[in-house]
Design a protein around this motif. Structure first.
Motif, PDB file in Angstrom:
ATOM      1  N   LEU A 125     -38.898  24.516  30.089  1.00  0.00           N
ATOM      2  CA  LEU A 125     -38.424  23.281  30.707  1.00  0.00           C
ATOM      3  C   LEU A 125     -37.492  23.581  31.878  1.00  0.00           C
ATOM      4  N   PRO A 179     -38.775  14.803  31.248  1.00  0.00           N
ATOM      5  CA  PRO A 179     -39.196  16.204  31.405  1.00  0.00           C
ATOM      6  C   PRO A 179     -40.687  16.324  31.664  1.00  0.00           C
ATOM      7  N   SER A 201     -38.404  18.224  23.888  1.00  0.00           N
ATOM      8  CA  SER A 201     -37.263  17.804  24.687  1.00  0.00           C
ATOM      9  C   SER A 201     -36.930  16.329  24.545  1.00  0.00           C
TER      10      SER A 201
END
Length: 390
Positions: free
Chosen positions: A130, A76, A228
């Motif tokens: 995200l 990410p 994440s």
């Protein structure tokens, strides 16, 4: 008594973990470094740096704590870099941001209050940011089919077939299809590859520290990596009965990120999705022996690091839209999960939508990237709405 399996089983599980983790997202890493202004040689060095540092981190943590702890690069985070694009100060400023990210990870280990502060960011806001960052990259397979159908369609079809037959291997086989497209193109055009560019090499860059890179790159990169990767990684390991030591894990990944930064590495962290490959009973029925899979993963990453320049060269030689399509396909699952978590709570949906839209817009204000402003906008909307609900 647990079933006894050959020691080769966890070793093979580690090899599979590394192969799947590397081939599924190395294109995303290279795309992120390229967007930050790295040359082809600097991007290849960055890929080498994160591959080697996460390999060493896997071996150290798994061996020391006798757990199948695996470490990965921040996929990410790489997607965030790709969506952010060039910043003021160029590649040296990006390297400075990577070092600041490492410092923040280390500070999380030494000062638990920082980790608690990150945990206070609503998951819906973090995941919406995200999702907004991933959206432009996830569109690449779609736009690629139009831009270069002969090159991209075989990649997408391969991914689709294996998504049905062997989901774990869908993206790696899509990458193999892309490699085949590159090979056919080189043969058809009669191009030759200089063997010297296939050898791994380190390109060091002196860091430059700027406010724009700090706020627009380092801070969002740190938040995305923590929210994440590290936090879900801990949860996944706990689901298999392993309590990962937080402070040592953050110290090792923080030091690894710092060591790789000047060579172009953006960030390493605890593995999340791929963690299950080494920690589940499939790796070994005996939970006490699965740590071998963690060590095997690390050693396999070190071997793959030797081919980093070759993989980077493949990306450079690829026809238009082919590699971005692979990178987009690799992020489909992460995008879907982020969207689901962002809008799962109806009470948090509107702030999440605002966060998503600002992040996806790609705006840059005062030299600060959209990811930061997405967090600001989402938290502001959430604060106002909750204030009126009281």
């Amino acid at each position: 008594m647990p079933e006894t399996a050959p020691l080769s089983r966890p070793i093979l599980a580690g090899v599979v973990t590394a192969l799947v983790g590397f081939t599924s997202s190395f294109a995303v890493v290279l795309a992120g470094l390229d967007a930050m202004g790295a040359t082809a040689a600097e991007a290849a060095s960055g890929l080498l740096a994160v591959t080697v540092t996460m390999g060493i981190a896997c071996v150290v943590l798994a061996w020391r704590y006798r757990m199948p702890i695996t470490v990965a690069w921040s996929t990410p985070g790489a997607a965030l870099l790709a969506s952010t694009g060039a910043i003021e100060g160029g590649w040296p400023a990006a390297v400075g941001a990577f070092l600041v990210t490492a410092a923040l990870i280390l500070l999380t280990a030494l000062w638990p209050a920082l980790g608690a502060l990150i945990a206070r960011i609503p998951p819906s806001i973090a995941q919406a940011m995200l999702a907004g960052v991933l959206l432009p990259l996830c569109l690449a397979p779609i736009t690629g089919v139009v831009a270069n159908p002969w090159g991209v369609v075989p990649v997408v079809l391969t991914w689709l077939v294996f998504a049905r037959l062997a989901p774990r291997w869908a993206v790696p086989f899509a990458f193999l299809a892309a490699a085949a497209v590159v090979a056919v193109t080189l043969v058809a055009e009669g191009d030759a590859v200089d063997p010297a560019v296939l050898l791994p090499r380190v390109e060091l860059t002196a860091p430059v520290f700027t406010v724009g890179a700090l706020v627009g790159v380092a801070l969002p990169l740190f938040i995305v990596t923590m929210a994440s990767q590290n936090v879900p990684g801990i949860a996944i390991m706990r689901s298999f009965g392993y309590e990962v030591p937080w402070r040592p894990a953050m110290l090792v990944t923080g030091l690894g990120t710092a060591l790789g930064a000047t060579a172009g590495g953006h960030a390493i962290n605890l593995a999340a999705i791929s963690a299950a490959l080494a920690a589940s009973p499939d790796a070994d029925p005996d939970a006490r022996r699965r740590w071998v899979a963690g060590v095997s993963t690390g050693v396999s990453y070190l071997v793959l690091g030797g081919f980093s320049a070759a993989f980077a060269t493949l990306v450079v030689l690829a026809p238009e839209a082919v590699i971005p399509a692979v990178a987009g396909l690799a992020l489909f699952a992460a995008f879907g999960s982020a969207v689901q978590q962002a809008i799962d709570d109806p009470g948090e949906r509107l702030p999440a939508v605002v966060t998503f839209l600002v992040a996806a817009s790609g705006i840059a204000v005062l030299g600060v990237s959209a990811a930061f402003w997405a967090l600001v906008a989402g938290l502001l909307v959430r604060t106002v709405l909750h204030a009126f609900h009281r």
